[in-house]
Design a protein around this motif. Structure first.
Motif, PDB file in Angstrom:
ATOM      1  N   VAL A  74     -10.537   7.261  -2.505  1.00 35.55           N
ATOM      2  CA  VAL A  74      -9.823   5.985  -2.673  1.00 35.55           C
ATOM      3  C   VAL A  74     -10.185   5.350  -4.007  1.00 35.55           C
ATOM      4  O   VAL A  74      -9.354   4.692  -4.646  1.00 35.55           O
ATOM      5  CB  VAL A  74     -10.094   5.032  -1.475  1.00 35.55           C
ATOM      6  CG1 VAL A  74     -11.439   4.321  -1.586  1.00 35.55           C
ATOM      7  CG2 VAL A  74      -8.976   3.990  -1.367  1.00 35.55           C
ATOM      8  N   THR A  75     -11.409   5.558  -4.475  1.00 37.05           N
ATOM      9  CA  THR A  75     -11.811   5.037  -5.799  1.00 37.05           C
ATOM     10  C   THR A  75     -11.005   5.706  -6.902  1.00 37.05           C
ATOM     11  O   THR A  75     -10.558   5.036  -7.845  1.00 37.05           O
ATOM     12  CB  THR A  75     -13.322   5.256  -6.023  1.00 37.05           C
ATOM     13  OG1 THR A  75     -14.044   4.597  -4.980  1.00 37.05           O
ATOM     14  CG2 THR A  75     -13.764   4.705  -7.366  1.00 37.05           C
ATOM     15  N   GLU A  76     -10.821   7.037  -6.784  1.00 37.12           N
ATOM     16  CA  GLU A  76      -9.993   7.759  -7.770  1.00 37.12           C
ATOM     17  C   GLU A  76      -8.578   7.179  -7.818  1.00 37.12           C
ATOM     18  O   GLU A  76      -8.009   6.982  -8.895  1.00 37.12           O
ATOM     19  CB  GLU A  76      -9.911   9.251  -7.406  1.00 37.12           C
ATOM     20  CG  GLU A  76     -11.161  10.043  -7.696  1.00 37.12           C
ATOM     21  CD  GLU A  76     -11.005  11.504  -7.256  1.00 37.12           C
ATOM     22  OE1 GLU A  76      -9.867  12.033  -7.307  1.00 37.12           O
ATOM     23  OE2 GLU A  76     -12.013  12.107  -6.833  1.00 37.12           O
ATOM     24  N   VAL A  99       0.849  -1.204   0.000  1.00 38.68           N
ATOM     25  CA  VAL A  99       0.000   0.000   0.000  1.00 38.68           C
ATOM     26  C   VAL A  99       0.879   1.246   0.000  1.00 38.68           C
ATOM     27  O   VAL A  99       1.795   1.377   0.806  1.00 38.68           O
ATOM     28  CB  VAL A  99      -0.945   0.002   1.226  1.00 38.68           C
ATOM     29  CG1 VAL A  99      -1.745   1.302   1.282  1.00 38.68           C
ATOM     30  CG2 VAL A  99      -1.880  -1.192   1.182  1.00 38.68           C
ATOM     31  N   GLN A 100       0.559   2.169  -0.931  1.00 43.31           N
ATOM     32  CA  GLN A 100       1.334   3.403  -1.067  1.00 43.31           C
ATOM     33  C   GLN A 100       0.762   4.540  -0.221  1.00 43.31           C
ATOM     34  O   GLN A 100       1.507   5.402   0.252  1.00 43.31           O
ATOM     35  CB  GLN A 100       1.364   3.841  -2.541  1.00 43.31           C
ATOM     36  CG  GLN A 100       2.063   2.856  -3.458  1.00 43.31           C
ATOM     37  CD  GLN A 100       1.764   3.143  -4.919  1.00 43.31           C
ATOM     38  OE1 GLN A 100       0.696   2.831  -5.408  1.00 43.31           O
ATOM     39  NE2 GLN A 100       2.712   3.759  -5.619  1.00 43.31           N
ATOM     40  N   VAL A 101      -0.563   4.531  -0.056  1.00 45.26           N
ATOM     41  CA  VAL A 101      -1.194   5.670   0.628  1.00 45.26           C
ATOM     42  C   VAL A 101      -2.457   5.205   1.351  1.00 45.26           C
ATOM     43  O   VAL A 101      -3.193   4.351   0.868  1.00 45.26           O
ATOM     44  CB  VAL A 101      -1.526   6.806  -0.376  1.00 45.26           C
ATOM     45  CG1 VAL A 101      -2.477   6.344  -1.455  1.00 45.26           C
ATOM     46  CG2 VAL A 101      -2.079   8.034   0.345  1.00 45.26           C
ATOM     47  N   MET A 102      -2.669   5.765   2.527  1.00 44.28           N
ATOM     48  CA  MET A 102      -3.883   5.533   3.304  1.00 44.28           C
ATOM     49  C   MET A 102      -4.764   6.767   3.185  1.00 44.28           C
ATOM     50  O   MET A 102      -4.288   7.891   3.377  1.00 44.28           O
ATOM     51  CB  MET A 102      -3.498   5.320   4.767  1.00 44.28           C
ATOM     52  CG  MET A 102      -4.668   5.207   5.712  1.00 44.28           C
ATOM     53  SD  MET A 102      -5.141   3.504   5.870  1.00 44.28           S
ATOM     54  CE  MET A 102      -6.395   3.635   7.133  1.00 44.28           C
ATOM     55  N   VAL A 103      -6.026   6.579   2.836  1.00 42.63           N
ATOM     56  CA  VAL A 103      -6.969   7.699   2.757  1.00 42.63           C
ATOM     57  C   VAL A 103      -7.637   7.825   4.118  1.00 42.63           C
ATOM     58  O   VAL A 103      -8.358   6.914   4.558  1.00 42.63           O
ATOM     59  CB  VAL A 103      -8.006   7.484   1.643  1.00 42.63           C
ATOM     60  CG1 VAL A 103      -9.022   8.638   1.644  1.00 42.63           C
ATOM     61  CG2 VAL A 103      -7.320   7.387   0.292  1.00 42.63           C
ATOM     62  N   ILE A 115       1.726  11.475  -5.478  1.00 38.11           N
ATOM     63  CA  ILE A 115       1.890  10.162  -4.822  1.00 38.11           C
ATOM     64  C   ILE A 115       2.869   9.301  -5.619  1.00 38.11           C
ATOM     65  O   ILE A 115       3.761   8.663  -5.039  1.00 38.11           O
ATOM     66  CB  ILE A 115       0.527   9.455  -4.662  1.00 38.11           C
ATOM     67  CG1 ILE A 115      -0.335  10.189  -3.637  1.00 38.11           C
ATOM     68  CG2 ILE A 115       0.723   7.986  -4.255  1.00 38.11           C
ATOM     69  CD1 ILE A 115      -1.778   9.708  -3.568  1.00 38.11           C
ATOM     70  N   ARG A 116       2.716   9.298  -6.930  1.00 38.20           N
ATOM     71  CA  ARG A 116       3.629   8.520  -7.779  1.00 38.20           C
ATOM     72  C   ARG A 116       5.065   9.010  -7.634  1.00 38.20           C
ATOM     73  O   ARG A 116       6.001   8.210  -7.554  1.00 38.20           O
ATOM     74  CB  ARG A 116       3.187   8.602  -9.237  1.00 38.20           C
ATOM     75  CG  ARG A 116       1.974   7.720  -9.543  1.00 38.20           C
ATOM     76  CD  ARG A 116       1.596   7.819 -10.985  1.00 38.20           C
ATOM     77  NE  ARG A 116       0.452   6.964 -11.292  1.00 38.20           N
ATOM     78  CZ  ARG A 116      -0.470   7.245 -12.194  1.00 38.20           C
ATOM     79  NH1 ARG A 116      -0.398   8.374 -12.891  1.00 38.20           N
ATOM     80  NH2 ARG A 116      -1.465   6.410 -12.410  1.00 38.20           N
ATOM     81  N   ARG A 117       5.237  10.314  -7.601  1.00 36.92           N
ATOM     82  CA  ARG A 117       6.585  10.889  -7.499  1.00 36.92           C
ATOM     83  C   ARG A 117       7.249  10.487  -6.184  1.00 36.92           C
ATOM     84  O   ARG A 117       8.428  10.147  -6.149  1.00 36.92           O
ATOM     85  CB  ARG A 117       6.511  12.422  -7.600  1.00 36.92           C
ATOM     86  CG  ARG A 117       7.864  13.107  -7.636  1.00 36.92           C
ATOM     87  CD  ARG A 117       7.715  14.620  -7.660  1.00 36.92           C
ATOM     88  NE  ARG A 117       7.252  15.155  -6.388  1.00 36.92           N
ATOM     89  CZ  ARG A 117       8.043  15.366  -5.326  1.00 36.92           C
ATOM     90  NH1 ARG A 117       9.332  15.064  -5.385  1.00 36.92           N
ATOM     91  NH2 ARG A 117       7.540  15.877  -4.210  1.00 36.92           N
ATOM     92  N   ARG A 118       6.464  10.492  -5.110  1.00 35.62           N
ATOM     93  CA  ARG A 118       7.026  10.223  -3.783  1.00 35.62           C
ATOM     94  C   ARG A 118       7.199   8.726  -3.480  1.00 35.62           C
ATOM     95  O   ARG A 118       7.902   8.367  -2.549  1.00 35.62           O
ATOM     96  CB  ARG A 118       6.142  10.869  -2.699  1.00 35.62           C
ATOM     97  CG  ARG A 118       6.242  12.384  -2.690  1.00 35.62           C
ATOM     98  CD  ARG A 118       5.382  12.968  -1.577  1.00 35.62           C
ATOM     99  NE  ARG A 118       5.491  14.431  -1.516  1.00 35.62           N
ATOM    100  CZ  ARG A 118       6.385  15.098  -0.787  1.00 35.62           C
ATOM    101  NH1 ARG A 118       7.266  14.426  -0.072  1.00 35.62           N
ATOM    102  NH2 ARG A 118       6.403  16.410  -0.781  1.00 35.62           N
ATOM    103  N   ALA A 149      -6.632   4.941 -10.815  1.00 42.12           N
ATOM    104  CA  ALA A 149      -5.373   5.433 -11.398  1.00 42.12           C
ATOM    105  C   ALA A 149      -4.225   4.441 -11.194  1.00 42.12           C
ATOM    106  O   ALA A 149      -3.083   4.726 -11.571  1.00 42.12           O
ATOM    107  CB  ALA A 149      -5.017   6.782 -10.784  1.00 42.12           C
ATOM    108  N   GLY A 150      -4.515   3.285 -10.570  1.00 46.11           N
ATOM    109  CA  GLY A 150      -3.484   2.261 -10.361  1.00 46.11           C
ATOM    110  C   GLY A 150      -2.651   2.469  -9.112  1.00 46.11           C
ATOM    111  O   GLY A 150      -1.610   1.833  -8.946  1.00 46.11           O
ATOM    112  N   ILE A 151      -3.120   3.379  -8.221  1.00 42.78           N
ATOM    113  CA  ILE A 151      -2.411   3.613  -6.965  1.00 42.78           C
ATOM    114  C   ILE A 151      -2.858   2.564  -5.936  1.00 42.78           C
ATOM    115  O   ILE A 151      -4.050   2.273  -5.815  1.00 42.78           O
ATOM    116  CB  ILE A 151      -2.708   5.038  -6.420  1.00 42.78           C
ATOM    117  CG1 ILE A 151      -2.269   6.113  -7.422  1.00 42.78           C
ATOM    118  CG2 ILE A 151      -2.045   5.245  -5.057  1.00 42.78           C
ATOM    119  CD1 ILE A 151      -0.788   6.233  -7.611  1.00 42.78           C
TER     120      ILE A 151
END
Length: 541
Positions: free
Chosen positions: A465-467, A446-450, A535-538, A471-473
């Motif tokens: 979280v759906t967005e 998991v990359q990010v928690m909403v 998010i992708r960059r980080r 987007a493949g996150i």
């Protein structure tokens, strides 16, 4: 009964209670076994009146009684299940699976880098497919009960099914890898990564090619994988079945004993020479003189220089087989020099590999103890000047040019060479290293928690979280309507989630998301439109 200890009284009481249950619902066999245990546990005992049972024998018999009671059902009449995995198998928790997947990823990347494609075969084969391919190890094959007229066995390795696959589909050249479970009715040693059910990771090259080029690439693959996994110092032992057979012939081993003596020599990595020699002489019927001569040769290790010296050896030079093998070993080392791996490869005449289907070059990757000197191919009298202590084989393979022909109706041969990576032993080492280090093993990606900072924002969290998912996150939310912010942040720290996307009423009004970097606890406001790219960059490493 005055001399009875509390343990004895408990044993006798348990015996009486269990006896009634077993007589009421037990099978004749269970009742018979119970009565045997009862007699052994009796105060009058098999040793006579007042002799009394010892503490250890009571413990043993109580354990037997408990096991029988569990088999027949508890006091309420329900069957009592023993919650355990079968002998020689194990479960893997999320942390262990994360380490395992990392190892698999490294191995598969290496196989693909060398141009391999993958296949799969059934977990069981016709029994006749596997019979007669493994020498003395054939007794370790798991046979299945007759299922509608077909005698089946669980696969022992991935090589024989691969040869069957080639013959059945009339394939004459392929470079393939195969990762799957195999089964061996062996004595398991769980702490050393030895199981009855385990994965093998195989890489094989099938086809008619010039000598030693595919063989050298297999050794290069072993070198790459062991180096990338950073398991510690290692060496790759190399030998040739033709050299072994030639050596046996010139030492006076009868032709019909070649394979059985080869299996005994294969035990040299587990047993001292004196024990191996005893087995050759006392169990296999080899003469003392022949065993002594074999002992002189199998103590030799070196590199290309040893191959050149053995070609001039008065005895070995008499065998055409041995000379052909030695010439190929010289050629192999010349290619290994070009592949820049010779510092880890040693020509070792004690390497035998007990499987019957090998016909040429054989090799084995062995880990050496931490802190032990690097492998040296400089020799004095055929023995390395630096000593290495083996801590286990982690890869093995060789050339098997005749195996496919055993399955082909017309006996057409497809030359093959391959290597199998010992994933279970590697995994055991990686797991020990992970436990010894303070490094935390992540079990998710998991990359990010909403998260939300206030109540009544469930819908907004689910929209965001759906967005991210679309987007493949890799993202997740807590399954609560109004979770506390502290609980959400703690979950991220415990799980190793690097980022938190925090929503609040003010953020929704301003069209931003507060992005929190968990490691530093730094927070920055990011526009909703730019959140995905940020998010992708980080998280791109």
């Amino acid at each position: 009964t005055r001399w009875w200890t509390p343990e004895v009284r408990d044993a006798v009481r348990l015996k009486k209670e269990s006896y009634q249950t077993m007589l009421a619902c037990g099978t004749p066999d269970a009742v018979y076994r119970y009565r045997q245990a009862k007699q052994a546990c009796s105060p009058d005992g098999p040793g006579g009146k007042n002799s009394g049972p010892g503490r250890s024998s009571i413990d043993e018999e109580v354990a037997k009684l408990l096991e029988l009671k569990a088999q027949l059902g508890g006091e309420d009449g329900k069957h009592q299940f023993v919650l355990k995995t079968a002998k020689g198998t194990r479960d893997y928790n999320p942390k262990q699976m994360a380490i395992r997947e990392k190892v698999f990823s490294t191995i598969v990347s290496c196989f693909k880098r060398h141009g391999a494609e993958t296949i799969d075969t059934p977990v069981f084969e016709l029994k006749e497919t596997l019979t007669g391919k493994y020498g003395e190890d054939s007794k370790l094959i798991y046979d299945l009960k007759d299922q509608g007229g077909e005698l089946l066995s669980l696969r022992y390795d991935l090589t024989v099914p691969f040869a069957r696959y080639l013959a059945m589909n009339k394939i004459t050249n392929i470079k393939r890898y195969h990762i799957a479970k195999v089964y061996r009715r062996d004595n398991p040693a769980m702490t050393r990564g030895r199981y009855r059910e385990f994965y093998q990771c195989d890489f094989d090259i099938a086809g008619q090619y010039d000598a030693m080029i595919p063989d050298a690439e297999c050794l290069k693959i072993v070198h790459e994988i062991l180096s990338e996994l950073d398991l510690g110092d290692f060496r790759i032992k190399v030998n040739d079945r033709r050299i072994l057979d030639g050596m046996f012939a010139v030492c006076g081993v009868p032709d019909d004993k070649f394979r059985t003596i080869c299996s005994t020599v294969d035990k040299l990595d587990k047993m001292p020479w004196e024990d191996v020699k005893k087995e050759m002489v006392n169990e296999k019927g080899l003469s003392e003189e022949a065993a002594e001569q074999i002992g002189e040769y199998v103590s030799m290790q070196g590199g290309m220089d040893l191959a050149e010296r053995l070609l001039q050896d008065p005895k070995m030079s008499q065998s055409k087989q041995a000379c052909a093998g030695l010439s190929d070993i010289k050629l192999l080392f010349s290619y290994l020099q070009l592949f820049q791996v010779t510092e880890k490869v040693v020509f070792d005449l004690s390497l035998a590999r007990g499987l019957d289907y090998y016909t040429g070059v054989i090799y084995e990757g062995v880990l050496t103890q931490a802190g032990v000197a690097q492998v040296s191919t400089d020799t004095q009298n055929g023995t390395p000047t630096e000593e290495n202590v083996s801590v286990g084989s982690v890869a093995g393979g060789g050339r098997y040019d005749g195996l496919v022909g055993m399955f082909d109706p017309k006996g057409r041969k497809v030359p093959c060479v391959g290597v199998s990576i010992g994933i279970e032993r590697i995994f055991s080492i990686m797991e020990q290293k992970a436990e010894a280090s303070a490094e935390k093993v992540r079990t998710t990606e998991v990359q990010v928690m909403v998260a939300s900072a206030q109540k009544n924002l469930l819908e907004e969290r689910l929209k965001l979280v759906t967005e991210l998912w679309n987007a493949g996150i890799k993202a997740e939310v807590m399954y609560k309507k109004n979770p506390k912010l502290l609980s959400q942040l703690q979950h991220c720290e415990e799980s190793g989630i690097p980022l938190v996307a925090i929503l609040g009423e003010q953020e929704l009004k301003d069209g931003v998301v507060k992005l929190r970097i968990v490691a530093t606890r730094e927070e920055v406001d990011i526009s909703r439109a730019g959140l995905i790219s940020e998010i992708r960059r980080r998280t791109t490493s």
